[in-house]
Design a protein around this motif. Structure first.
Motif, mmCIF file in Angstrom:
data_model
loop_
_atom_site.group_PDB
_atom_site.id
_atom_site.type_symbol
_atom_site.label_atom_id
_atom_site.label_comp_id
_atom_site.label_asym_id
_atom_site.label_seq_id
_atom_site.Cartn_x
_atom_site.Cartn_y
_atom_site.Cartn_z
ATOM 1 N N SER A 46 0.831 -1.200 0.000
ATOM 2 C CA SER A 46 0.000 0.000 0.000
ATOM 3 C C SER A 46 0.869 1.255 0.000
ATOM 4 O O SER A 46 0.430 2.310 -0.440
ATOM 5 C CB SER A 46 -0.947 -0.013 1.191
ATOM 6 O OG SER A 46 -0.224 0.028 2.386
ATOM 7 N N ARG A 139 -1.631 -20.199 21.951
ATOM 8 C CA ARG A 139 -2.440 -20.254 20.723
ATOM 9 C C ARG A 139 -2.104 -21.458 19.848
ATOM 10 O O ARG A 139 -2.975 -22.264 19.557
ATOM 11 C CB ARG A 139 -2.278 -18.960 19.919
ATOM 12 C CG ARG A 139 -2.988 -17.799 20.567
ATOM 13 C CD ARG A 139 -2.880 -16.557 19.715
ATOM 14 N NE ARG A 139 -2.791 -15.396 20.567
ATOM 15 C CZ ARG A 139 -2.515 -14.169 20.134
ATOM 16 N NH1 ARG A 139 -2.293 -13.957 18.851
ATOM 17 N NH2 ARG A 139 -2.466 -13.168 20.963
ATOM 18 N N VAL A 189 -20.565 -14.787 20.367
ATOM 19 C CA VAL A 189 -21.686 -14.051 20.953
ATOM 20 C C VAL A 189 -21.413 -13.767 22.432
ATOM 21 O O VAL A 189 -21.705 -12.687 22.935
ATOM 22 C CB VAL A 189 -23.006 -14.834 20.775
ATOM 23 C CG1 VAL A 189 -24.117 -14.198 21.588
ATOM 24 C CG2 VAL A 189 -23.394 -14.865 19.303
ATOM 25 N N ALA A 193 -18.354 -7.422 22.756
ATOM 26 C CA ALA A 193 -18.832 -6.922 21.472
ATOM 27 C C ALA A 193 -17.729 -6.224 20.699
ATOM 28 O O ALA A 193 -17.672 -6.268 19.483
ATOM 29 C CB ALA A 193 -19.985 -5.951 21.690
ATOM 30 N N THR A 194 -16.813 -5.586 21.421
ATOM 31 C CA THR A 194 -15.772 -4.812 20.770
ATOM 32 C C THR A 194 -14.838 -5.697 19.977
ATOM 33 O O THR A 194 -14.116 -5.237 19.111
ATOM 34 C CB THR A 194 -14.952 -4.049 21.803
ATOM 35 O OG1 THR A 194 -14.574 -4.966 22.827
ATOM 36 C CG2 THR A 194 -15.745 -2.917 22.392
ATOM 37 N N ARG A 197 -15.874 -7.793 15.576
ATOM 38 C CA ARG A 197 -15.469 -7.432 14.229
ATOM 39 C C ARG A 197 -14.109 -8.035 13.887
ATOM 40 O O ARG A 197 -13.929 -8.654 12.855
ATOM 41 C CB ARG A 197 -15.421 -5.929 14.076
ATOM 42 C CG ARG A 197 -15.375 -5.505 12.631
ATOM 43 C CD ARG A 197 -14.920 -4.078 12.467
ATOM 44 N NE ARG A 197 -15.039 -3.294 13.670
ATOM 45 C CZ ARG A 197 -15.889 -2.300 13.837
ATOM 46 N NH1 ARG A 197 -16.694 -1.994 12.883
ATOM 47 N NH2 ARG A 197 -15.904 -1.632 14.958
ATOM 48 N N SER A 198 -13.148 -7.905 14.808
ATOM 49 C CA SER A 198 -11.827 -8.427 14.500
ATOM 50 C C SER A 198 -11.853 -9.947 14.407
ATOM 51 O O SER A 198 -11.101 -10.538 13.658
ATOM 52 C CB SER A 198 -10.802 -7.954 15.518
ATOM 53 O OG SER A 198 -11.286 -8.058 16.810
ATOM 54 N N PHE A 201 -13.126 -11.092 10.979
ATOM 55 C CA PHE A 201 -12.048 -10.913 10.004
ATOM 56 C C PHE A 201 -11.063 -12.062 10.119
ATOM 57 O O PHE A 201 -10.646 -12.659 9.134
ATOM 58 C CB PHE A 201 -11.349 -9.587 10.279
ATOM 59 C CG PHE A 201 -10.800 -8.950 9.043
ATOM 60 C CD1 PHE A 201 -11.557 -8.052 8.335
ATOM 61 C CD2 PHE A 201 -9.534 -9.255 8.594
ATOM 62 C CE1 PHE A 201 -11.066 -7.465 7.196
ATOM 63 C CE2 PHE A 201 -9.035 -8.676 7.457
ATOM 64 C CZ PHE A 201 -9.800 -7.777 6.752
ATOM 65 N N ASP A 206 -6.546 -14.020 8.051
ATOM 66 C CA ASP A 206 -5.969 -12.679 7.983
ATOM 67 C C ASP A 206 -4.513 -12.760 8.387
ATOM 68 O O ASP A 206 -4.179 -13.319 9.426
ATOM 69 C CB ASP A 206 -6.732 -11.748 8.930
ATOM 70 C CG ASP A 206 -6.077 -10.389 9.027
ATOM 71 O OD1 ASP A 206 -5.520 -9.949 7.999
ATOM 72 O OD2 ASP A 206 -6.118 -9.778 10.100
ATOM 73 N N SER A 208 -2.469 -9.982 8.622
ATOM 74 C CA SER A 208 -1.898 -8.685 8.979
ATOM 75 C C SER A 208 -1.338 -8.666 10.390
ATOM 76 O O SER A 208 -0.461 -7.888 10.706
ATOM 77 C CB SER A 208 -2.946 -7.584 8.833
ATOM 78 O OG SER A 208 -3.894 -7.689 9.867
ATOM 79 N N GLY A 209 -1.828 -9.534 11.265
ATOM 80 C CA GLY A 209 -1.352 -9.511 12.646
ATOM 81 C C GLY A 209 -0.138 -10.382 12.845
ATOM 82 O O GLY A 209 -0.040 -11.083 13.829
ATOM 83 N N ARG A 320 -3.810 -7.346 0.288
ATOM 84 C CA ARG A 320 -3.314 -6.149 0.978
ATOM 85 C C ARG A 320 -3.132 -4.959 0.043
ATOM 86 O O ARG A 320 -2.846 -3.860 0.510
ATOM 87 C CB ARG A 320 -2.012 -6.459 1.722
ATOM 88 C CG ARG A 320 -0.841 -6.849 0.867
ATOM 89 C CD ARG A 320 0.315 -7.389 1.703
ATOM 90 N NE ARG A 320 1.321 -8.019 0.873
ATOM 91 C CZ ARG A 320 2.292 -7.354 0.259
ATOM 92 N NH1 ARG A 320 2.391 -6.075 0.413
ATOM 93 N NH2 ARG A 320 3.149 -7.994 -0.509
ATOM 94 N N PRO A 325 -5.470 1.980 1.083
ATOM 95 C CA PRO A 325 -4.825 1.410 2.277
ATOM 96 C C PRO A 325 -5.738 0.533 3.127
ATOM 97 O O PRO A 325 -5.337 0.117 4.195
ATOM 98 C CB PRO A 325 -4.434 2.670 3.049
ATOM 99 C CG PRO A 325 -5.472 3.670 2.689
ATOM 100 C CD PRO A 325 -5.859 3.380 1.276
ATOM 101 N N ARG A 326 -6.941 0.249 2.632
ATOM 102 C CA ARG A 326 -7.748 -0.712 3.376
ATOM 103 C C ARG A 326 -7.298 -2.113 2.994
ATOM 104 O O ARG A 326 -6.524 -2.292 2.061
ATOM 105 C CB ARG A 326 -9.229 -0.515 3.043
ATOM 106 C CG ARG A 326 -9.767 0.787 3.616
ATOM 107 C CD ARG A 326 -11.225 0.950 3.313
ATOM 108 N NE ARG A 326 -11.444 1.131 1.884
ATOM 109 C CZ ARG A 326 -12.610 0.937 1.287
ATOM 110 N NH1 ARG A 326 -13.643 0.525 1.985
ATOM 111 N NH2 ARG A 326 -12.747 1.146 -0.004
ATOM 112 N N GLU A 327 -7.806 -3.131 3.705
ATOM 113 C CA GLU A 327 -7.366 -4.494 3.423
ATOM 114 C C GLU A 327 -8.532 -5.464 3.413
ATOM 115 O O GLU A 327 -9.558 -5.219 4.026
ATOM 116 C CB GLU A 327 -6.360 -4.947 4.486
ATOM 117 C CG GLU A 327 -5.031 -4.245 4.371
ATOM 118 C CD GLU A 327 -4.027 -4.750 5.370
ATOM 119 O OE1 GLU A 327 -4.415 -5.500 6.282
ATOM 120 O OE2 GLU A 327 -2.855 -4.400 5.229
#
Lengths: 349, 315
Positions: A46, A139, A189, A193-194, A197-198, A201, A206, A208-209, A320, A325-327
């Motif tokens: 990007s 993990r 669930v 809640a925060t 979204r991640s 994804f 993904d 990116s992490g 990417r 610059p979004r992914e």
């Protein structure tokens, strides 16, 4: 082809030599392509980087900045290259695991994602994230445990009184996949809640992490796993005749089964822990390898490992850069490329 | 009705046909009760337009409201109409009095049955909850649905006005908007002469999410004397490239954390650890409830951001 088959009867050692040469040649070609992809796709991202200086810095293995600014140097070596290496490790792992399952279970549709094994690893990773969020090491360990549990569950379900038919295996995979999907939904669930979204994804795959701690683990497991399955490739070739025939030919069927299950679970576990569930890699890549190089596992397993690495690197470069610059999640790209490619392969076969 | 329901288990023992007959009677009773309810509804209705451009018909006097978003719950209480609130989500934790109101599930998964049983006249929802299907189901139950969609602070003031009018608390609502607007103007006046600080707003670190063009907080940052480096990225909450974040070289980083987020998002993402912002120690943790909820406390968030970014403007 005809002449080599004729001479095989006369001299098995010669056939082995031919196979070895074919393996070495195809692996060298793929390895060169992989290195080229790693270097060239490191130039795309990007943020634009000066190509010549970046190549020079890459050639010096990061010892020389070659006139790149500190930021550009960090983008190249702290963000982009680790991500590409992780993509290679994840792709190699998933394709190797897919090739291993397909050979052992004598089923061309056996794939970590479709059999629910990726979901098993995902449940393990989610448990690690929710209960031991701080320690990254839990993990891959729990992901491996989840993958192995799912593998054994699918295998037990598939082996009815009448033995494991390919259809039964896929049905068992569907059951395990949907069951574990609902476990995942349940955990999501219940969770903050925060973080939902991640997680959605991440579930799509993904890269990116990229974690500094897990990257060497993922690379080591990918290489060791591909070697371990390649060393068992001859037994897997004989297993394709059927378990009983393989046993009569001197294959320790039980041992090979345990090796494949444990190694493939390790491969799936480490890649899911690092990147979530990237689908279709374990299906499409081994198919391509067998179609182009034949069904001898001594060639198709290492070729699938290298090809899988290549495939995911390319897919992640698209993910990417396409709306930078979004992914996008890389799993969406592998599925977009993989599903139509698979339909094409099915029709051609 | 209770008599009929209570006798059902006995009748099952006798014969299935008597059970069927009973069910029929129970249904009839229920239906007639519903019909009676409908005819008892006030005939005087007024038509209002919500943020989704829908025409919503409301009864002349609204006594029973359910809020499906924390910012809307805060607005209802802030205009002094908290006693009309009969249902809220599990995220609606402010003001403390709100916790005494019945819960109807969380913002994304409210319970339709519980909402209906609370007999609201209006359900307030926020577009961010993505409840289109849900909206239709509520409308089929003759429950009015009012949608709010604030994209900036003016949008919040509009929501306050709309809800004030709906609940006949117009004066309190106008007074609240006046006060909030005065505070917001004071902040803007204070930072007017200051050069805007280039800010990166980190919604979550792994994967990296930020506030894009459509986010409510982007307007808030602008008012606080900040120039969000992601202000032009399409969407409200885009997933953002690590390398673009590094290349943007933000002078300050805002971490919305604390409040109902707990300790989540309290560390700067790895790609920005060596950014000018992190090196200069200009990483500001601000209560997420003040920044993410387009309600009255957004002005608190605005003041907190402005004070963090321009401390000398508030001496």
């Amino acid at each position: 082809m005809m002449s080599s088959t004729a001479s095989d009867v006369v001299s098995p050692t010669r056939r082995n030599r031919v196979t070895l040469r074919k393996t070495v040649i195809s692996c060298v070609v793929l390895a060169v392509a992989l290195v080229l992809a790693i270097v060239l796709l490191s130039l795309i991202g990007s943020e634009p980087l000066p190509a010549r200086a970046s190549l020079c810095a890459l050639a010096s293995l990061g010892t020389n900045t070659c006139g790149l600014t500190q930021d550009q140097f960090d983008i190249l070596f702290q963000i982009r290259l680790p991500r590409i290496l992780l993509a290679a490790a994840v792709g190699g792992s998933l394709a190797t695991a897919g090739a291993g399952y397909q050979a052992l279970l004598r089923n061309p549709l056996a794939e970590p994602y479709l059999l629910g094994i990726s979901n098993g690893a995902a449940v393990g990773t989610m448990i690690a994230l929710v209960f031991f969020g701080a320690s990254e090491w839990t993990r891959p360990v729990l992901a491996f445990t989840g993958a192995l549990t799912a593998t054994l569950a699918v295998y037990r379900l598939a082996r009815g009184r009448t033995g494991a038919t390919p259809e039964r295996l896929i049905l068992a995979g569907v059951i395990v996949t949907t069951f574990l999907s609902s476990v995942i939904v349940f955990v999501t669930v219940l969770m903050d809640a925060t973080r939902i979204r991640s997680f959605t994804f991440w579930l799509l795959g993904d890269l990116s992490g990229t974690s500094k701690a897990l990257l060497p683990v993922a690379i080591t497991i990918a290489i060791a796993g591909a070697l371990a399955l390649t060393l068992n490739a001859r037994s897997l070739n004989l297993l394709m005749l059927g378990e009983r025939d393989a046993f009569d030919l001197g294959v320790e069927v039980g041992r090979v089964r345990i090796v494949v299950f444990v190694v493939a679970s390790l491969l799936v576990g480490s890649s899911v822990a690092a990147s979530g569930s990237v689908g279709y890699v374990g299906l499409v890549v081994p198919h391509l390898a067998r179609l182009s190089l034949g069904s001898d596992n001594r060639i198709s397993i290492p070729a699938a490992a290298l090809g899988g690495a290549l495939f995911v690197i390319v897919a992640d470069t698209v993910a990417r850069t396409i709306i930078a610059p979004r992914e996008l999640p890389v799993g969406a790209i592998t599925a977009l490329i993989g599903a139509p490619l698979f339909i094409y392969l099915l029709r051609r076969a | 009705m209770i008599y009929y329901l209570g006798s059902v288990p006995v009748s099952v023992d006798h014969s299935f046909s008597s059970f069927l007959r009973l069910t029929f009677i129970v249904c009839l009773t229920l239906f007639s009760a519903c019909a009676a309810n409908k005819s008892a509804m006030p005939n005087t209705v007024r038509l209002v337009t919500d943020d989704a451009g829908r025409h919503v018909s409301l009864p002349a006097r609204v006594d029973r409201v359910i809020s499906l978003a924390p910012n809307l719950t805060e607005i209802v209480f802030a205009i002094g109409a908290g006693d009309r609130l009969v249902g809220r989500t599990s995220y609606c934790d402010f003001p403390p009095e709100a916790k005494a109101v019945a819960e109807v599930g969380d913002t994304l998964h409210p319970s339709l049955e519980r909402i209906i049983s609370l007999k609201p006249q209006v359900v307030l929802i926020s577009t961010s909850s993505q409840l289109e299907v849900f909206t239709r189901q509520l409308q089929n139950q003759n429950i009015a649905v009012f949608v709010t969609d604030p994209h900036d602070l003016e949008g919040v003031f509009r929501s306050i006005g709309q809800i004030g009018e709906m609940l006949a608390h117009k004066e309190q609502a106008n007074l609240l908007v006046q006060k909030l607007r005065a505070r917001a103007n004071a902040v803007q006046e204070a930072v007017k002469q200051k050069p805007p600080v280039r800010v990166f707003y980190q919604v979550s670190a792994e994967p990296l999410y930020t506030a894009g063009h459509d986010a409510f907080v982007t307007d808030l940052m602008h008012r606080a004397g900040a120039a969000s480096v992601t202000a032009d990225v399409p969407g409200a909450w885009p997933k953002y490239s690590n390398e673009s974040a590094l290349a943007a070289k933000p002078e300050a980083i805002i971490l919305p954390t604390g409040g109902s987020m707990g300790t989540a998002n309290s560390d700067v993402t790895e790609a920005l650890r060596k950014s000018p912002a992190a090196l200069a120690g200009r990483v500001y943790k601000i209560n997420d409830d003040h920044l993410a909820r387009p309600g009255p406390r957004a002005v608190d968030g605005l003041e907190e951001m402005a004070r963090a970014l321009h401390p000398d403007a508030f001496k």
